[in-house]
Scaffold this active site. Structure first.
Site, PDB file in Angstrom:
ATOM      1  N   CYS A 175      46.209  30.378  -9.237  1.00 44.50           N
ATOM      2  CA  CYS A 175      46.835  29.194  -9.802  1.00 44.50           C
ATOM      3  C   CYS A 175      45.935  28.422 -10.757  1.00 44.50           C
ATOM      4  O   CYS A 175      46.376  27.424 -11.335  1.00 44.50           O
ATOM      5  CB  CYS A 175      47.330  28.279  -8.690  1.00 44.50           C
ATOM      6  SG  CYS A 175      48.591  29.068  -7.660  1.00 44.50           S
TER       7      CYS A 175
ATOM      8  N   HIS B  83      46.316  18.444 -10.006  1.00 40.18           N
ATOM      9  CA  HIS B  83      46.974  19.675  -9.562  1.00 40.18           C
ATOM     10  C   HIS B  83      48.284  19.297  -8.879  1.00 40.18           C
ATOM     11  O   HIS B  83      49.313  19.914  -9.133  1.00 40.18           O
ATOM     12  CB  HIS B  83      46.049  20.458  -8.633  1.00 40.18           C
ATOM     13  CG  HIS B  83      46.600  21.766  -8.202  1.00 40.18           C
ATOM     14  ND1 HIS B  83      46.784  22.818  -9.074  1.00 40.18           N
ATOM     15  CD2 HIS B  83      47.031  22.209  -6.993  1.00 40.18           C
ATOM     16  CE1 HIS B  83      47.283  23.852  -8.419  1.00 40.18           C
ATOM     17  NE2 HIS B  83      47.457  23.500  -7.158  1.00 40.18           N
TER      18      HIS B  83
ATOM     19  N   GLU C 241      42.128  16.856  -3.576  1.00 42.88           N
ATOM     20  CA  GLU C 241      41.775  16.499  -4.954  1.00 42.88           C
ATOM     21  C   GLU C 241      41.591  14.999  -5.135  1.00 42.88           C
ATOM     22  O   GLU C 241      40.835  14.570  -6.002  1.00 42.88           O
ATOM     23  CB  GLU C 241      42.758  17.075  -5.965  1.00 42.88           C
ATOM     24  CG  GLU C 241      44.143  16.507  -5.976  1.00 42.88           C
ATOM     25  CD  GLU C 241      44.937  17.060  -7.164  1.00 42.88           C
ATOM     26  OE1 GLU C 241      44.350  17.271  -8.246  1.00 42.88           O
ATOM     27  OE2 GLU C 241      46.143  17.292  -6.995  1.00 42.88           O
TER      28      GLU C 241
ATOM     29  N   LYS D 199      53.924  18.615 -11.728  1.00 49.74           N
ATOM     30  CA  LYS D 199      54.649  19.606 -10.926  1.00 49.74           C
ATOM     31  C   LYS D 199      55.835  18.969 -10.234  1.00 49.74           C
ATOM     32  O   LYS D 199      56.785  19.657  -9.839  1.00 49.74           O
ATOM     33  CB  LYS D 199      53.719  20.257  -9.907  1.00 49.74           C
ATOM     34  CG  LYS D 199      52.663  21.174 -10.497  1.00 49.74           C
ATOM     35  CD  LYS D 199      51.820  21.816  -9.396  1.00 49.74           C
ATOM     36  CE  LYS D 199      50.715  22.705  -9.958  1.00 49.74           C
ATOM     37  NZ  LYS D 199      49.645  21.904 -10.614  1.00 49.74           N
TER      38      LYS D 199
ATOM     39  N   HIS E 252      55.776  24.409  -9.736  1.00 50.50           N
ATOM     40  CA  HIS E 252      54.471  25.072  -9.750  1.00 50.50           C
ATOM     41  C   HIS E 252      54.656  26.498 -10.254  1.00 50.50           C
ATOM     42  O   HIS E 252      55.092  27.378  -9.513  1.00 50.50           O
ATOM     43  CB  HIS E 252      53.874  25.065  -8.338  1.00 50.50           C
ATOM     44  CG  HIS E 252      52.444  25.493  -8.280  1.00 50.50           C
ATOM     45  ND1 HIS E 252      51.816  26.152  -9.318  1.00 50.50           N
ATOM     46  CD2 HIS E 252      51.507  25.363  -7.294  1.00 50.50           C
ATOM     47  CE1 HIS E 252      50.567  26.402  -8.977  1.00 50.50           C
ATOM     48  NE2 HIS E 252      50.351  25.927  -7.755  1.00 50.50           N
TER      49      HIS E 252
ATOM     50  N   PHE F  26      44.881  29.507  -4.604  1.00 48.69           N
ATOM     51  CA  PHE F  26      44.661  30.316  -3.409  1.00 48.69           C
ATOM     52  C   PHE F  26      43.463  31.238  -3.636  1.00 48.69           C
ATOM     53  O   PHE F  26      43.276  31.793  -4.715  1.00 48.69           O
ATOM     54  CB  PHE F  26      45.894  31.160  -3.107  1.00 48.69           C
ATOM     55  CG  PHE F  26      47.046  30.375  -2.529  1.00 48.69           C
ATOM     56  CD1 PHE F  26      46.896  29.058  -2.120  1.00 48.69           C
ATOM     57  CD2 PHE F  26      48.289  30.971  -2.386  1.00 48.69           C
ATOM     58  CE1 PHE F  26      47.959  28.351  -1.582  1.00 48.69           C
ATOM     59  CE2 PHE F  26      49.355  30.263  -1.855  1.00 48.69           C
ATOM     60  CZ  PHE F  26      49.196  28.966  -1.452  1.00 48.69           C
TER      61      PHE F  26
END
Length: 423
Positions: A170, A310, A321, A342, A347, A406
């Protein structure tokens, strides 16, 4: 090659809620969500039945029937957005020095839709263990190899320099821009067609995210499903799309009178070597990536005007974050708008980092920061300014975009307003 800088002179975007750069910007600044019930396949029996789909017609976008047949949907996105970016830059393939023009495409899960569709055909709906290749389309191998995406963009733009796919989960969309910028800084290219693309909304992808229970189950209210930093969030929402950019050596762009949206100031990536999907709550590796990116951009933490989060809509990511931004920006973090798009466009895995960089570039160009949609009940452990619900006019000369993937990937990129003077 010291003294070289990297200018962004063209932007192309395909995203849920807005096909084309201008439509994308209008969507996210309006705070409009594009999440809906999945239409690409029958979702009966799936845990999550919603996603953010792009209203994309490849023929209307200028692709020929043969190109549509040859390319997976993700590749189509990449080629169309590269074309928009090139036109936006004022360049054409005839203006480029082919051997000094490179291509870098970010992607996480490959040509998922084409490959799954063709496997269904050659296996007769999964009933045959020994598949019959005679039923396959001639281009099934292209669906199996993500490098086909970079090849198609290179063919479409006449680029004969280095061509590569960056696949780091990602964070691919950030990492692709960082790698592309380094090619210009190192003198390996003068122009790079760079960005990322993804079309992952297929049964196999949705099943994978169902298995790890990462996606939202707000199936009865898709528009409210993705809720970054909200106490009532319950998972991410898959999306699709692409963003491609024309990156040029800054002094050359200035000499030809190009419009410069922004400059790529600094980039860094780190791995947490911790867990496939888990995150350390202190955000140490992301904070380190931010600090290195700022240092490379020669930007002080207090000079950051906007943070593009993110913001996946999972509790551990939001808290991770938030901690990373506090650790890297110090007290300035509390004075800095930070939002997650997002919440509106979903996403899109390997593509989202580039789509978010497009949002940063347009924030600088318009002095407006997009909002975090669906943020009604803030998580008390997420206590920064997440620009809830409504876009905000805000002078933006330095934007920071971060990504978490991930496998433990943590990336950060700094984009700045165009600078005058010698490059």
């Amino acid at each position: 090659m010291s003294g070289r800088r990297v200018a962004v002179t063209g932007i192309g975007v395909i995203a849920p809620g807005g096909v084309g750069r201008d439509a994308f910007w209008e969507c996210i600044t309006a705070g409009r969500t594009a999440t809906r019930a999945i239409t690409f396949f029958d979702t009966d029996g799936f845990r999550c039945r919603i996603a953010a789909e792009a209203d994309f017609d490849p023929v209307a976008a200028g692709l020929t029937p043969q190109e549509v047949r040859r390319m997976d949907r993700a590749t189509q996105f990449g080629v169309v957005t590269a074309g928009e970016a090139l036109r936006d830059s004022g360049l054409s393939p005839a203006d480029l020095r082919p051997e000094r023009t490179a291509v870098t495409v970010g992607n996480a899960v490959g040509c998922t839709m084409g490959l799954e569709r063709e496997y269904t055909v050659v296996s007769d709906g999964g009933r045959k263990w020994l598949v019959d290749h005679e039923y396959a389309v001639p281009h099934i191998y292209d669906y199996f190899t993500p490098s086909s995406m970079a090849r198609e963009v290179a063919w479409a733009t006449g680029a004969e320099g280095p061509a590569a796919v960056v696949s780091s989960g990602c964070t691919s969309g950030i990492d692709a821009l960082g790698y592309a910028a380094e090619q210009i800084l190192d003198g390996r290219a003068d122009v790079v067609m760079a960005g990322s693309t993804e079309a992952p909304i297929s049964p196999i992808t949705v099943a994978c995210f169902d298995a790890i229970r990462a996606t939202s189950t707000t199936n009865d209210d898709p528009a409210q499903a993705c809720r970054p930093f909200d106490n009532d969030r319950n998972g991410l929402v898959l999306g699709e799309g692409a963003a491609m950019f024309v990156l040029e050596e800054a002094s050359a762009a200035r000499r030809r009178g190009a419009r410069v949206y922004c400059e790529i100031g600094g980039y860094a990536t780190r791995a947490n070597a911790f867990h496939m999907t888990g995150l350390k709550p202190d955000g140490r590796e992301m904070a380190e990536a931010i600090r290195v990116a700022l240092d490379r951009a020669r930007v002080a933490p207090q000079d950051v005007d906007y943070v593009n989060a993110h913001g996946s809509g999972t509790r551990q990511n939001d808290r991770h974050e938030t901690a990373a931004v506090k650790a890297s920006l110090g007290e300035h973090a509390r004075r800095t708008p930070m939002s997650g798009i997002k919440s509106m466009v979903g996403h899109s895995l390997g593509a989202i980092g580039s789509i978010e960089i497009a949002a940063c570039a347009l924030a600088i160009d318009n002095d407006v920061v997009p909002p975090t949609a669906n943020l009604h009940t803030p998580d008390p452990e997420c206590d920064l300014d997440y620009v809830p619900l409504t876009a905000r006019e805000h002078r933006t000369d330095v934007a920071l975009s971060v990504g978490s993937g991930f496998g433990g990937f943590q990336s950060a990129i700094v984009v700045t307003a165009p600078r005058g003077g010698a490059a």
